[in-house]
Design an enzyme around this catalytic site. Sequence first.
Site, PDB file in Angstrom:
ATOM      1  N   GLU A  90      -8.717 -13.158  10.873  1.00 33.65           N
ATOM      2  CA  GLU A  90      -7.891 -14.280  11.314  1.00 33.65           C
ATOM      3  C   GLU A  90      -6.558 -13.764  11.847  1.00 33.65           C
ATOM      4  O   GLU A  90      -6.087 -12.697  11.449  1.00 33.65           O
ATOM      5  CB  GLU A  90      -7.632 -15.230  10.138  1.00 33.65           C
ATOM      6  N   CYS A 103       1.149 -13.248  14.036  1.00 40.82           N
ATOM      7  CA  CYS A 103       0.831 -12.501  12.819  1.00 40.82           C
ATOM      8  C   CYS A 103      -0.578 -11.938  13.025  1.00 40.82           C
ATOM      9  O   CYS A 103      -1.528 -12.707  13.197  1.00 40.82           O
ATOM     10  CB  CYS A 103       0.899 -13.446  11.622  1.00 40.82           C
ATOM     11  N   CYS A 110      -9.406  -6.298   2.912  1.00 38.35           N
ATOM     12  CA  CYS A 110      -8.304  -5.442   2.465  1.00 38.35           C
ATOM     13  C   CYS A 110      -8.725  -4.764   1.169  1.00 38.35           C
ATOM     14  O   CYS A 110      -9.408  -5.363   0.347  1.00 38.35           O
ATOM     15  CB  CYS A 110      -7.042  -6.277   2.235  1.00 38.35           C
ATOM     16  N   CYS A 114      -4.404  -6.971  -4.221  1.00 41.68           N
ATOM     17  CA  CYS A 114      -3.308  -7.773  -4.797  1.00 41.68           C
ATOM     18  C   CYS A 114      -3.902  -9.064  -5.355  1.00 41.68           C
ATOM     19  O   CYS A 114      -4.639  -9.763  -4.653  1.00 41.68           O
ATOM     20  CB  CYS A 114      -2.246  -8.080  -3.749  1.00 41.68           C
ATOM     21  N   CYS A 117      -3.694 -12.663  -3.481  1.00 43.16           N
ATOM     22  CA  CYS A 117      -3.880 -12.739  -2.028  1.00 43.16           C
ATOM     23  C   CYS A 117      -5.354 -12.972  -1.681  1.00 43.16           C
ATOM     24  O   CYS A 117      -6.245 -12.350  -2.263  1.00 43.16           O
ATOM     25  CB  CYS A 117      -3.396 -11.429  -1.404  1.00 43.16           C
ATOM     26  N   GLY A 159      -5.392  -7.132   5.745  1.00 42.55           N
ATOM     27  CA  GLY A 159      -5.458  -5.673   5.725  1.00 42.55           C
ATOM     28  C   GLY A 159      -4.137  -5.011   5.408  1.00 42.55           C
ATOM     29  O   GLY A 159      -3.088  -5.651   5.372  1.00 42.55           O
ATOM     30  N   GLU A 160      -4.202  -3.709   5.137  1.00 45.69           N
ATOM     31  CA  GLU A 160      -3.007  -2.910   4.869  1.00 45.69           C
ATOM     32  C   GLU A 160      -2.736  -2.062   6.122  1.00 45.69           C
ATOM     33  O   GLU A 160      -3.466  -1.103   6.394  1.00 45.69           O
ATOM     34  CB  GLU A 160      -3.243  -2.035   3.630  1.00 45.69           C
ATOM     35  N   SER A 191       4.386  -4.872   7.672  1.00 42.57           N
ATOM     36  CA  SER A 191       4.510  -5.148   6.239  1.00 42.57           C
ATOM     37  C   SER A 191       3.520  -4.271   5.479  1.00 42.57           C
ATOM     38  O   SER A 191       2.339  -4.220   5.819  1.00 42.57           O
ATOM     39  CB  SER A 191       4.196  -6.625   5.983  1.00 42.57           C
ATOM     40  N   LEU A 215       7.038  -5.831  -2.606  1.00 44.47           N
ATOM     41  CA  LEU A 215       7.377  -5.299  -3.932  1.00 44.47           C
ATOM     42  C   LEU A 215       6.728  -6.138  -5.056  1.00 44.47           C
ATOM     43  O   LEU A 215       5.982  -5.613  -5.865  1.00 44.47           O
ATOM     44  CB  LEU A 215       8.904  -5.272  -4.062  1.00 44.47           C
ATOM     45  N   HIS A 216       7.071  -7.381  -5.101  1.00 42.15           N
ATOM     46  CA  HIS A 216       6.442  -8.384  -5.988  1.00 42.15           C
ATOM     47  C   HIS A 216       6.696  -8.221  -7.489  1.00 42.15           C
ATOM     48  O   HIS A 216       6.323  -9.096  -8.272  1.00 42.15           O
ATOM     49  CB  HIS A 216       4.923  -8.470  -5.775  1.00 42.15           C
ATOM     50  N   ASN A 290       1.826 -19.150  -2.081  1.00 36.01           N
ATOM     51  CA  ASN A 290       0.994 -20.109  -1.351  1.00 36.01           C
ATOM     52  C   ASN A 290      -0.363 -20.164  -2.043  1.00 36.01           C
ATOM     53  O   ASN A 290      -1.026 -19.134  -2.183  1.00 36.01           O
ATOM     54  CB  ASN A 290       0.790 -19.643   0.100  1.00 36.01           C
ATOM     55  N   CYS A 333       1.227 -17.021   4.489  1.00 28.54           N
ATOM     56  CA  CYS A 333       1.087 -15.672   3.937  1.00 28.54           C
ATOM     57  C   CYS A 333       0.064 -15.646   2.817  1.00 28.54           C
ATOM     58  O   CYS A 333       0.122 -16.469   1.897  1.00 28.54           O
ATOM     59  CB  CYS A 333       2.388 -15.207   3.307  1.00 28.54           C
TER      60      CYS A 333
HETATM   61  N1  SAH Z   1      -0.940  -5.546   3.189  1.00 29.94           N
HETATM   62  C1  SAH Z   1       0.353  -5.853   3.697  1.00 29.94           C
HETATM   63  C2  SAH Z   1       0.418  -6.994   4.699  1.00 29.94           C
HETATM   64  C3  SAH Z   1      -0.338  -8.279   4.428  1.00 29.94           C
HETATM   65  S1  SAH Z   1       0.310  -9.478   3.379  1.00 29.94           S
HETATM   66  C4  SAH Z   1       1.316  -6.068   2.568  1.00 29.94           C
HETATM   67  O1  SAH Z   1       0.906  -6.019   1.413  1.00 29.94           O
HETATM   68  O2  SAH Z   1       2.510  -6.231   2.816  1.00 29.94           O
HETATM   69  C5  SAH Z   1       1.772 -10.153   4.008  1.00 29.94           C
HETATM   70  C6  SAH Z   1       2.662 -10.710   2.874  1.00 29.94           C
HETATM   71  O3  SAH Z   1       2.115 -11.906   2.286  1.00 29.94           O
HETATM   72  C7  SAH Z   1       2.772  -9.701   1.749  1.00 29.94           C
HETATM   73  O4  SAH Z   1       4.086  -9.603   1.295  1.00 29.94           O
HETATM   74  C8  SAH Z   1       1.858 -10.323   0.726  1.00 29.94           C
HETATM   75  O5  SAH Z   1       2.079  -9.841  -0.534  1.00 29.94           O
HETATM   76  C9  SAH Z   1       2.173 -11.796   0.887  1.00 29.94           C
HETATM   77  N2  SAH Z   1       1.195 -12.655   0.216  1.00 29.94           N
HETATM   78  C10 SAH Z   1      -0.081 -12.350  -0.133  1.00 29.94           C
HETATM   79  N3  SAH Z   1      -0.659 -13.379  -0.777  1.00 29.94           N
HETATM   80  C11 SAH Z   1       0.267 -14.361  -0.857  1.00 29.94           C
HETATM   81  C12 SAH Z   1       0.243 -15.692  -1.383  1.00 29.94           C
HETATM   82  N4  SAH Z   1      -0.845 -16.198  -1.943  1.00 29.94           N
HETATM   83  N5  SAH Z   1       1.378 -16.428  -1.273  1.00 29.94           N
HETATM   84  C13 SAH Z   1       2.472 -15.925  -0.651  1.00 29.94           C
HETATM   85  N6  SAH Z   1       2.531 -14.702  -0.126  1.00 29.94           N
HETATM   86  C14 SAH Z   1       1.438 -13.913  -0.215  1.00 29.94           C
END
Ligand code: SAH
Length: 349
Positions: A90, A103, A110, A114, A117, A159-160, A191, A215-216, A290, A333
């Site tokens: 997508e 985007c 991926c 995480c 996600c 993806g990363e 990112s 970072l998270h 989200n 996101c």
């Molecule tokens: N793999 C890369 C890029 C993709 S994600 C990365 O990890 O940065 C893009 C952003 O969306 C990242 O910061 C990711 O952690 C965030 N993201 C993933 N799932 C999410 C969710 N459910 N709600 C809000 N942000 C989210």
Amino acid sequence: MNHILDISSDELKLWLTTCEQPGYRAAQIQKWLFHNRADSFESMSNLPNQLKQALSKDLAIWTSKIVKHQSSSDGTEKLLLELHDGGRIECVLLRDGHRRTICISTQVGCAMGCVFCASGLDGVDRNLTTGEIIEQSLKLQSLLPDSERLSHVVVMGMGEPLANLDQLLPALDTISSEDGLGISARRITISTVGLPKAMDRLSDIQTRYHLAVSLHAPNDPLRNQLVPVNDNIGIKAILSAADRYFDTSGRRLTYEYVLLGDVNDGEKHAQELVNLLRHRNALLNVIPYNPVDGLPYKTPSRNRVARFKSVLEAGNITIRFRQRKGDDINAACGQLRRNEVVQIDMPNG
Ligand code: SAH
């Protein structure tokens, strides 16, 4: 058949010589593709017929097809693309004032895992090619009227990106070059989950792209739970690689932080974050979670978000909240995935 978006200008020139055509045709073809939004070689009216036929025979412009196109009430549009081998990805167009941001994805699925996600729920299938990455940009550009141009790119789709740098870097060269889409490197953000070796590669080759690090969590035990690849890496190594990127690029880093209700949104977490970031030239981008179907996390309450924010502000951290866009079509996101979510209506009783 070769994908024209996968071959460099030099390779295209070489191909032209085999057709006994002058090298300047390469620039003409590129202008058609990137500026005039041509969708077939046939329509490239200043090329000789013979060349148009040779191009159509040897090279393809499109290798994916749009299987779904959704529009959100806030102007966001999302495309679900099917690749030549059946893989699905997508990509998204976001409208914000005069900005037209896309985007884009870099992998089918991926591998980072995480836990909050949608993109990694089924693991990774394969890397996208350079051409497949550029093709998303062209397909999204074609959603705009001729009078509008793409202004920004965020490599934040599925993806990363740093796990597929070999394909991504040439794609971004094309996207940022004047002969390509002409979007300057300053308006392109990559990112990453934080892969220090690949971040160092960006420093070594002195790219000017904006780097955002997901970072998270402010400490390793919590980050290991939320971002499993952290186990072998650790926050310290990521921050050092980020500092090196700042030193070589001069570009302020962004740290992304998905706020998960009652998981990483406490005042204690905020204070730990202040300690990590306060001596760095950094922007903290906070993204309230989200919702993703089937995942147990929740968006934090307003009250908790406000308290989290005030601790960071008191610690002098520059903080910005990411606006949620396109969530009514699952384009926000973390909501991008390989397949459509199949809605099953259960019969009552
Ligand atoms: N793999 C890369 C890029 C993709 S994600 C990365 O990890 O940065 C893009 C952003 O969306 C990242 O910061 C990711 O952690 C965030 N993201 C993933 N799932 C999410 C969710 N459910 N709600 C809000 N942000 C989210």
